[in-house]
Design a protein around this motif. Structure first.
Motif, short mmCIF file in Angstrom:
data_model
loop_
_atom_site.label_atom_id
_atom_site.label_comp_id
_atom_site.label_asym_id
_atom_site.label_seq_id
_atom_site.Cartn_x
_atom_site.Cartn_y
_atom_site.Cartn_z
N HIS A 41 0.84 -1.20 0.00
CA HIS A 41 0.00 0.00 0.00
C HIS A 41 0.88 1.25 0.00
N ARG A 42 0.50 2.20 -0.84
CA ARG A 42 1.24 3.45 -0.89
C ARG A 42 0.27 4.61 -0.97
N ARG A 43 0.65 5.71 -0.35
CA ARG A 43 -0.15 6.92 -0.41
C ARG A 43 0.24 7.74 -1.65
N ARG A 48 4.09 9.89 -5.70
CA ARG A 48 4.63 11.06 -6.43
C ARG A 48 6.13 11.16 -6.25
N ARG A 49 6.61 10.90 -5.05
CA ARG A 49 8.06 10.93 -4.80
C ARG A 49 8.78 9.78 -5.50
N LEU A 50 8.12 8.64 -5.61
CA LEU A 50 8.75 7.44 -6.17
C LEU A 50 8.85 7.48 -7.69
N VAL A 51 8.06 8.32 -8.31
CA VAL A 51 8.07 8.41 -9.77
C VAL A 51 8.51 9.83 -10.13
N PRO A 52 9.83 10.07 -10.13
CA PRO A 52 10.33 11.42 -10.37
C PRO A 52 9.88 11.96 -11.73
N VAL A 58 -1.11 14.20 -13.63
CA VAL A 58 -0.92 12.96 -14.41
C VAL A 58 -1.01 11.74 -13.50
N LEU A 59 -0.40 11.82 -12.31
CA LEU A 59 -0.48 10.70 -11.38
C LEU A 59 -1.93 10.41 -11.01
#
Length: 123
Positions: A41-43, A48-52, A58-59
């Motif tokens: 699970h991710r917030r 957003r931080r993990l996909v620079p 867009v996210l």
């Protein structure tokens, strides 16, 4: 040898790849899937931080599309402040498993060693 569906043979798809590309097409969706694969699970902010380079707009759009396609679940918790997490569905897990050979092919082609998702290295 697999037989391709011909246009007009039902759903209009030529083969399974075109169906898959409708779900994962674009620059960001596979990276979102991989980030969700690394932990259950991710917030939103974490994704957003993990996909620079991905914008919030867009996210949010891609997460809605992946949810509509049955690949991602959006889990909303009845808390103050509100908390929402995203997780892969069973189909999402299977899709990520199907993408792993493609990632392995790319690593072999580029000579890049396998490594954990870039997020979890940043602390």
């Amino acid at each position: 040898m697999a037989t391709l569906n011909r246009p007009g043979d039902g759903d209009g798809h030529v083969c399974g790849i075109d169906t898959a590309m409708e779900v994962i097409g674009g620059k960001w969706k596979v990276l979102i899937l991989w980030a969700l694969h690394e932990r259950s699970h991710r917030r939103f902010g974490e994704l957003r931080r993990l996909v620079p380079g991905i914008t919030e707009k867009v996210l949010a759009s891609h997460l809605r599309e992946l949810e509509a396609d049955g690949i991602v679940d959006r889990v909303s918790y009845d808390e103050v402040p509100p908390r929402v997490e995203y997780a892969l569905t069973k189909d999402g897990i299977r899709l990520n498993d199907a993408l792993e050979p493609l990632a392995a092919w790319a690593r072999t082609r580029t000579g890049t060693p396998p490594r954990p998702f870039l997020s979890d290295q940043a602390g």
